[in-house]
Design an enzyme around this catalytic site. Structure first.
Site, short mmCIF file in Angstrom:
data_model
loop_
_atom_site.label_atom_id
_atom_site.label_comp_id
_atom_site.label_asym_id
_atom_site.label_seq_id
_atom_site.Cartn_x
_atom_site.Cartn_y
_atom_site.Cartn_z
N ASP A 1 0.77 -1.24 0.00
CA ASP A 1 0.00 0.00 0.00
C ASP A 1 0.81 1.30 0.00
O ASP A 1 1.22 1.77 -1.04
CB ASP A 1 -0.97 0.00 1.18
N GLU B 1 -3.68 -7.50 12.96
CA GLU B 1 -3.22 -7.27 11.59
C GLU B 1 -1.75 -6.83 11.56
O GLU B 1 -1.00 -7.21 10.67
CB GLU B 1 -4.10 -6.18 10.97
#
Ligand SMILES: *[C@@H]1O[C@H](CO)[C@@H](O)[C@H](O)[C@H]1NC(C)=O
Ligand SMILES: *[C@@H]1O[C@H](CO)[C@@H](O)[C@H](O)[C@H]1NC(C)=O
Ligand SMILES: *[C@@H]1O[C@H](CO)[C@@H](O)[C@H](O)[C@H]1NC(C)=O
Length: 827
Positions: free
Chosen positions: A566, A797
């Site tokens: 990302d 995460e």
């Protein structure tokens, strides 16, 4: 987290502009008339005297453009990968294949009977149905939930902590007959040890529902045979005749009600329940309770419509245990029903078998781990396995030749998911990591998953990277992020899985498994070829991720969602001249794995070995990506470090609203160079994917650098971006907090540990050095992921590089669960 989600928002740039977009001849609005295509020009001029030439021209135009337009959603033309599905594999027919709900079972059938649980505590029920639990939602604020044990085929046990209550859900399957057999689900609600709950707050309402997909042939009906609680009987082509009965195993039922109705969709089950709730006086106590309305069916002429949704609500006082018994009509004679004590015994048997199999697979006890560590590891594995779902539906895709997004073909996907709450669907780049742990547990489940994914390949060799299949999956994704573009890649991590399988389980690749790999091979070739051509850079031997936005002035550094990383900083100004070192490494290992597979299958592997040795040539890699100045590997591109976000200044008399969004300003012009002031995961790829020669001084340098706390080293694992990188922990826009700009991610740390292990066992001058760092890094990751699990109830995460605390979404038992493999050193 907005991984892959934001991708479509910003990826509008790719595929546009460089292709003739006006040529979408089949669009219905006609605002874009087909332009003549170059190649037909000669024919056009030759035929221009003839009547009907324009028809001909259009026919050619439509034909050719139609061909290009349909490529994006035309399946790859080879033998299908999934040859056995549904009832062909009875042991995996039923399962907890709905990772997005707290508890539910369905079959691996395109149109299944779907069952599931909702619950609420009547005293906590708010107007509008707030307080009813159904989908895994972070907003429910549960202290903890997840599978403690799950074997992927025959049973599972899950614990859910909701306020002072603990809800245990389990299921056990029993094979028999010709329709996938029986199962029983048990839901126990109790008060957590040490918690006090006033008597009037001990009420709980459990709702068990069954629903038939619109496209299922068959029926379901409420039924009251066998138990005083309302059950279901029905029949579908897949299941034959069946019954579902409910029993209170322990505790008394205070009130019972049911709903039999038509739900407008799978994504609206909770809404359907809420709209049927009524307040009723319960006899004999005369207490007023919320109940379900019974039959709510529109009359169609003389007969009533058939329900497709049946739910039973059982109101009781904690502690309470409900058994839900599904029995298949084709089972034949049963010795007994899987309920009550019989169920308890069966569950205990499965549990002890699981414990044994877990030890036989991962050897944690033998390695000296205690109960606490082993329980954590079992939960991590079980959530990966228990998070496997079965989805069916159509993706939405777009190519340069389709003006609007078009539907992909209807397809099934059997896949694990990154996160049951936030990402309950298939993600291409995650799945290759999941495959490492899944194949260690059950090689056939993993091969089945791989088969499903590779059936999603189109004729171009492209696989869409985010799979949003079916109404339930779609309901979790904002509309603007649904469309997948065929210009966009994602790391081909399935090559990691295959490499692992070839390396670790070569002797088990016989018979059916070998035949599966035979079928897979041409698809892997097509996939490789897609990467090797569509993602290549301008210079020979270079590669470039597509999908970066060269025009944005909002982002501090335009994101590279396709890379999976990302907002990890790349060249500040995306151009076609860019080259990305991580992508080059991915393609290098892809070619190596393909070469090994070709050899195993007795195919011609020459081409792949050649590409592999070309891409792993350290001199060539260094020429393209090594910075002598910074002594590290780096991307190359049009870049400046001197960027910052600023609020645009307004003239005092400006009429514009004051809250203008921040924009990027440059303090220095970009130039073509290596992006070598940035140090982090991308710089490590030649090391992570083991392309560095074991005797390379650059390996020594890497080993030294990753151990430096001022750069990547923390007590909790390697941070994604070094503290002294220009964009360390910087927001990308004022709305986008840092994501891969410092946080610790377990998938990359896993690769680092694997690489360290590799260099410590491979002959070379830095073996000892690698061994030391291996031990420390491995211990740091395991200790922190486990510590956070026990402190917060979840695997996360990502982890904070200063405190080690979990961040991003939870539970995240996708690649963070690879911690189990680190514990067992199963690689
Ligand atoms: C189930 O609930 C009913 C109704 O309250 C009660 O009569 C019965 O004893 C309960 N069964 C068990 C096994 O507790
Ligand atoms: C990959 O692409 C390069 C050209 O960019 C080509 O030389 C090489 O043969 C290709 N590899 C394979 C295995 O097709
Ligand atoms: C590896 O690097 C370290 C630190 O820079 C250095 O002290 C050491 O001599 C190097 N080892 C070898 C074998 O070159």
């Amino acid at each position: 987290m907005a991984r892959q989600r934001r991708s479509q928002a910003s990826s509008g740039a790719d595929g546009k502009g460089n292709k003739d977009k006006g040529a979408n001849s089949s669009s219905s609005n006609g605002s874009n008339p087909p332009k003549p295509i170059k190649s037909t020009g000669g024919i056009l001029s030759y035929w221009k005297h003839f009547i009907g030439f324009s028809c001909f021209a259009i026919a050619v135009g439509v034909g050719y453009m139609g061909y290009l337009e349909t490529r994006v959603n035309t399946p790859y033309d080879e033998k299908k990968m999934v040859v056995r599905s549904g009832l062909d594999i009875p042991e995996r027919f039923w399962g907890s294949y709905r990772p997005g709900v707290y508890f539910g079972l369905k079959t691996r059938d395109p149109y299944s009977l779907i069952t599931g649980l909702m619950w609420y505590f009547p005293k906590e029920l708010k107007p509008g149905g707030d307080g009813i639990r159904h989908w895994c939602e972070q907003g429910d604020g549960l202290e903890k939930y997840g599978w403690l044990q799950h074997d992927g085929s025959s049973f599972g046990v899950q614990e859910i902590h909701d306020g002072p209550f603990v809800i245990t859900t389990s299921f056990v399957k029993r094979l028999g007959g010709t329709h996938g057999g029986d199962w029983t689900a048990r839901i126990t609600v109790d008060i957590k040890p040490g918690r006090k709950v006033p008597e009037d707050r001990k009420e709980v309402s459990l709702i068990w529902y069954s629903v038939l997909d619109d496209n299922s042939n068959g029926y379901i009906k409420p039924s009251n045979t066998g138990s005083f609680l309302t059950g279901v009987r029905g029949e579908t082509p897949g299941l034959g005749e069946f019954t579902i009965k409910l029993f209170n195993y322990t505790g008394t039922v205070e009130h019972e009600s049911y709903l039999s109705t038509i739900t407008p969709g799978l994504h609206l089950l909770k809404e359907t329940i809420i709209s049927s709730m009524r307040l009723a006086e319960i006899k004999p106590s005369r207490v007023r309770s919320v109940v379900l309305a019974g039959e709510l069916l529109p009359a169609t002429g003389a007969t009533k419509a058939q329900p497709n949704f049946i739910a039973t609500q059982v109101g009781s006082k904690v502690p309470f245990t409900l058994d839900v018994v599904f029995e298949s009509g084709s089972f034949g004679t049963r010795q007994n029903t899987l309920v009550g004590d019989v169920y308890s015994e069966a569950l205990t048997w499965h549990q002890s078998r699981f414990v044994q199999r877990f030890e036989d697979t991962f050897h944690l006890k033998t390695k000296g781990y205690g109960a606490k560590e082993i329980n954590f590891a079992q939960a991590a594995l079980s959530n990966m396995i228990g998070g496997i779902g079965y989805f069916y539906g159509t993706s939405r895709v777009q190519s340069a030749y389709t003006k609007e997004p078009v539907p992909y073909w209807r397809a099934a996907l059997y896949t694990a998911v990154p996160s049951r709450s936030f990402f309950p669907r298939g993600f291409l780049w995650d799945e290759g990591f999941h495959g490492l742990l899944i194949s260690a547990w059950d090689l056939d489940i993993e091969l089945d998953i791989i088969c499903h994914w590779f059936d999603l390949m189109n004729v171009e060799g492209w696989i869409p990277r985010e799979q949003i299949l079916g109404a339930e999956a779609l309901a979790k994704v904002p509309e603007e992020f649904v469309t997948q573009r065929n210009t966009n890649a994602n790391p081909p991590t399935f090559f990691l899985t295959l490499d692992y399988i070839l390396h670790k389980y070569k002797d088990q690749l016989t018979n059916g498994r070998l035949i599966t790999l035979e079928r897979l091979y041409p698809r892997l070739q097509a996939w490789f070829s897609w990467f090797n051509t569509t993602q290549k850079g301008l210079e020979p031997g270079t590669y470039r991720w597509r999908g970066r936005d060269p025009l944005t002035n909002r982002e501090l550094n335009p994101k590279t969602l396709t890379s999976g990383l990302d907002d990890y900083p790349r060249a500040s100004h995306p151009t076609e001249n860019e080259r990305h070192v991580d992508l080059r490494c991915w393609i290098a290992i892809a070619s190596g794995t393909l070469a090994n597979l070709a050899t195993l299958l007795g195919r011609n592997s020459y081409k792949y070995y050649q590409t592999h040795s070309y891409l792993t040539d350290n001199n060539l890699m260094d020429a393209l990506h090594w910075s002598d100045y910074a002594q590290r590997y780096a991307d190359y591109g049009y870049h400046t470090d001197a960027v910052e976000l600023q609020r645009p200044k307004l003239s005092p008399r400006s009429q514009t609203p004051q809250n203008l969004e921040m924009v990027r300003v440059m303090k220095k012009n970009p130039e073509y160079r290596l992006v070598d002031s940035t140090y982090g995961y991308v710089s490590l790829f030649p090391f992570l994917l083991r392309l560095l020669e074991p005797d390379s001084p650059k390996l020594n340098k890497t080993l030294t650098d990753i151990r430096m706390p001022t750069l990547l080293w923390t007590k909790y694992g390697l941070r994604s971006l070094s503290k002294n990188s220009p964009l360390y922990m910087k927001r990308n826009t004022e709305h986008d907090p840092p994501y891969w700009r410092g946080q610790i991610w377990i998938n990359i740390n896993f690769l680092a540990v694997l690489a360290l292990n590799y260099y410590s066992v491979t002959e070379g001058p830095y073996q000892e050095h690698a061994k030391e760092v291996y031990k420390e890094l491995r211990a740091n990751i395991i200790n922190n992921v486990m510590k956070q699990y026990y402190e917060t109830g979840y695997i996360w995460e990502q982890y904070n590089d200063r405190t080690g605390k979990g961040s991003g979404c939870r539970p995240f038992t996708g690649w963070s669960a690879l911690t189990v493999l680190l514990m067992s050193e199963h690689y």
